[in-house]
Design an enzyme around this catalytic site. Structure first.
Site, PDB file in Angstrom:
ATOM      1  N   HIS A   1       0.838  -1.206   0.000  1.00 30.91           N
ATOM      2  CA  HIS A   1       0.000   0.000   0.000  1.00 30.91           C
ATOM      3  C   HIS A   1       0.874   1.258   0.000  1.00 30.91           C
ATOM      4  O   HIS A   1       0.569   2.243  -0.675  1.00 30.91           O
ATOM      5  CB  HIS A   1      -0.897   0.025   1.242  1.00 30.91           C
ATOM      6  CG  HIS A   1      -1.868  -1.111   1.348  1.00 30.91           C
ATOM      7  ND1 HIS A   1      -1.851  -2.016   2.377  1.00 30.91           N
ATOM      8  CD2 HIS A   1      -2.896  -1.495   0.546  1.00 30.91           C
ATOM      9  CE1 HIS A   1      -2.827  -2.898   2.227  1.00 30.91           C
ATOM     10  NE2 HIS A   1      -3.478  -2.615   1.115  1.00 30.91           N
TER      11      HIS A   1
ATOM     12  N   TYR B   1       3.540  -8.814  -0.280  1.00 30.50           N
ATOM     13  CA  TYR B   1       2.845  -8.273   0.900  1.00 30.50           C
ATOM     14  C   TYR B   1       1.346  -8.376   0.688  1.00 30.50           C
ATOM     15  O   TYR B   1       0.844  -8.123  -0.418  1.00 30.50           O
ATOM     16  CB  TYR B   1       3.221  -6.809   1.128  1.00 30.50           C
ATOM     17  CG  TYR B   1       4.602  -6.631   1.696  1.00 30.50           C
ATOM     18  CD1 TYR B   1       4.847  -6.895   3.042  1.00 30.50           C
ATOM     19  CD2 TYR B   1       5.652  -6.204   0.903  1.00 30.50           C
ATOM     20  CE1 TYR B   1       6.124  -6.739   3.576  1.00 30.50           C
ATOM     21  CE2 TYR B   1       6.924  -6.042   1.422  1.00 30.50           C
ATOM     22  CZ  TYR B   1       7.154  -6.307   2.760  1.00 30.50           C
ATOM     23  OH  TYR B   1       8.403  -6.161   3.284  1.00 30.50           O
TER      24      TYR B   1
ATOM     25  N   ARG C   1      -3.640 -10.294   4.279  1.00 35.82           N
ATOM     26  CA  ARG C   1      -3.987 -11.660   4.702  1.00 35.82           C
ATOM     27  C   ARG C   1      -2.766 -12.460   5.162  1.00 35.82           C
ATOM     28  O   ARG C   1      -2.939 -13.520   5.769  1.00 35.82           O
ATOM     29  CB  ARG C   1      -4.717 -12.403   3.575  1.00 35.82           C
ATOM     30  CG  ARG C   1      -6.141 -11.901   3.366  1.00 35.82           C
ATOM     31  CD  ARG C   1      -6.923 -12.772   2.394  1.00 35.82           C
ATOM     32  NE  ARG C   1      -8.337 -12.428   2.367  1.00 35.82           N
ATOM     33  CZ  ARG C   1      -8.923 -11.648   1.459  1.00 35.82           C
ATOM     34  NH1 ARG C   1      -8.205 -11.129   0.476  1.00 35.82           N
ATOM     35  NH2 ARG C   1     -10.207 -11.379   1.527  1.00 35.82           N
TER      36      ARG C   1
HETATM   37  P1  AMP Z   1      -6.255  -4.297  -0.565  1.00 39.90           P
HETATM   38  O1  AMP Z   1      -6.186  -3.464   0.673  1.00 39.90           O
HETATM   39  O2  AMP Z   1      -5.703  -5.676  -0.392  1.00 39.90           O
HETATM   40  O3  AMP Z   1      -7.618  -4.278  -1.207  1.00 39.90           O
HETATM   41  O4  AMP Z   1      -5.287  -3.610  -1.626  1.00 39.90           O
HETATM   42  C1  AMP Z   1      -5.434  -2.259  -1.952  1.00 39.90           C
HETATM   43  C2  AMP Z   1      -4.561  -1.954  -3.147  1.00 39.90           C
HETATM   44  O5  AMP Z   1      -3.200  -2.242  -2.840  1.00 39.90           O
HETATM   45  C3  AMP Z   1      -4.920  -2.816  -4.376  1.00 39.90           C
HETATM   46  O6  AMP Z   1      -4.805  -2.020  -5.548  1.00 39.90           O
HETATM   47  C4  AMP Z   1      -3.855  -3.881  -4.345  1.00 39.90           C
HETATM   48  O7  AMP Z   1      -3.564  -4.437  -5.613  1.00 39.90           O
HETATM   49  C5  AMP Z   1      -2.670  -3.115  -3.811  1.00 39.90           C
HETATM   50  N1  AMP Z   1      -1.699  -4.039  -3.212  1.00 39.90           N
HETATM   51  C6  AMP Z   1      -1.941  -4.963  -2.261  1.00 39.90           C
HETATM   52  N2  AMP Z   1      -0.811  -5.662  -1.985  1.00 39.90           N
HETATM   53  C7  AMP Z   1       0.144  -5.171  -2.802  1.00 39.90           C
HETATM   54  C8  AMP Z   1       1.530  -5.489  -3.026  1.00 39.90           C
HETATM   55  N3  AMP Z   1       2.149  -6.447  -2.349  1.00 39.90           N
HETATM   56  N4  AMP Z   1       2.198  -4.780  -3.953  1.00 39.90           N
HETATM   57  C9  AMP Z   1       1.578  -3.806  -4.671  1.00 39.90           C
HETATM   58  N5  AMP Z   1       0.288  -3.462  -4.507  1.00 39.90           N
HETATM   59  C10 AMP Z   1      -0.423  -4.135  -3.599  1.00 39.90           C
END
Ligand code: AMP
Length: 286
Positions: free
Chosen positions: A39, A186, A189
């Site tokens: 993030h 990352y 979960r």
């Molecule tokens: P989430 O909180 O899991 O819904 O993710 C929010 C945003 O962060 C989404 O656009 C994800 O693709 C991005 N994201 C989550 N994990 C990663 C990561 N390891 N590397 C890059 N972007 C990420």
């Protein structure tokens, strides 16, 4: 300290003042919170390209299928606000359920050929929920740019097409996947994983390196590469099952003969945790 808004009305007033009246550019980073290095990469990208960066934090009930981890999904708003403060984020938008969905939404969004494959086969209704919340956030905040991780590659492709099809006035900026020193992508979960499960979860990344090696040695058959990946991952303890391993072109169409730039996409259960990851073929230096 970032400004914290919990209601659409409040953030709409902020946008009216800063964007409409003062002409400042706005970058949006939509998240479900429990912020990590992935993030943070999105936030930094937005900070570089926009006058104002807004991080939305919302665990969207609509995108969880029945029996999934909606209830136990990790949440810690205070910690997330601290991360945002450290990154000099301007606004955190953490809406409440009653405010986002005052009544049950009846509109269902489908992006034909993109929302009914891969993840959707195992998480029915997932992408309809994702599309609804993303469209709502883009409508409420009207950002100049919105940042999405390649970590969720299918989601990125769906959102890109949705925004193009519906002429939404926001540029979608893809950000490459951030991994820890061992290669584990990352993810919020990951906090579910025990130390031993975490070790087994590294098999996802290692299977990509293996596939890249095979590819560079001349193995271009998708079936062969998928079998090698599957066999490798299943050898690890705590790996309960594989939902899918697929190799597609950059538009998610499955390929028979693999070429550089194609994507491996997979979803694997390690213990009771479902992990997704993907890889651009020919990317590793092997
Ligand atoms: P989430 O909180 O899991 O819904 O993710 C929010 C945003 O962060 C989404 O656009 C994800 O693709 C991005 N994201 C989550 N994990 C990663 C990561 N390891 N590397 C890059 N972007 C990420």
């Amino acid at each position: 300290m970032p400004a914290l808004f919990r209601k659409q009305r409040e953030i709409r007033n902020y946008i009216k003042l800063h964007k409409c009246e003062n002409g400042r550019t706005i970058g949006l980073v939509p998240t479900m919170g429990y912020l990590h290095e992935g993030h943070v990469r999105l936030i930094r990208e937005s900070k570089m390209q926009n006058d104002i960066t807004i991080v939305s934090i919302y665990v969207n009930p609509l995108q969880f299928a029945k029996g999934e981890d909606y209830e136990r999904y990790p949440r810690d708003l205070q910690r997330d606000i601290s991360v945002c403060e450290e990154e000099s984020v301007d606004v955190v938008f953490a809406p409440m359920d009653e405010d986002m969905y005052p009544d049950k939404p009846l509109t269902k969004i489908e992006v034909e050929g993109l929302t009914n494959i891969l993840e959707e086969k195992f998480r029915p209704g997932h992408f309809s929920g994702v599309c609804t919340v993303v469209l709502k956030l883009l409508n409420i905040i009207q950002p100049d740019r919105a940042y999405f991780g390649e970590k969720d590659y299918q989601q990125l492709k769906v959102v890109e097409k949705l925004v193009r099809d519906l002429s939404i006035n926001t540029e979608i900026i893809p950000v490459s996947t951030v991994r820890d020193a061992n290669g584990l992508a990352y993810s919020s979960r990951n906090s579910y994983l025990s130390a031993e499960e975490r070790e087994s979860a590294l098999s996802l990344y290692r299977s990509f390196i293996l596939a890249d090696k095979l590819f560079k040695n001349g193995n271009k058959d998708s079936k062969l590469l998928k079998e090698a990946i599957t066999d490798f991952i299943l050898k690890h303890p705590h790996v309960r099952k594989i939902d899918y391993v697929e190799i597609t072109d950059e538009n998610l169409k499955p390929v028979q003969e693999v070429k550089e730039g194609d994507r491996i996409l997979l979803a694997v259960w390690v213990g009771s945790t479902r992990l997704i990851d993907n890889w651009r073929i020919g990317y590793a230096e092997v």
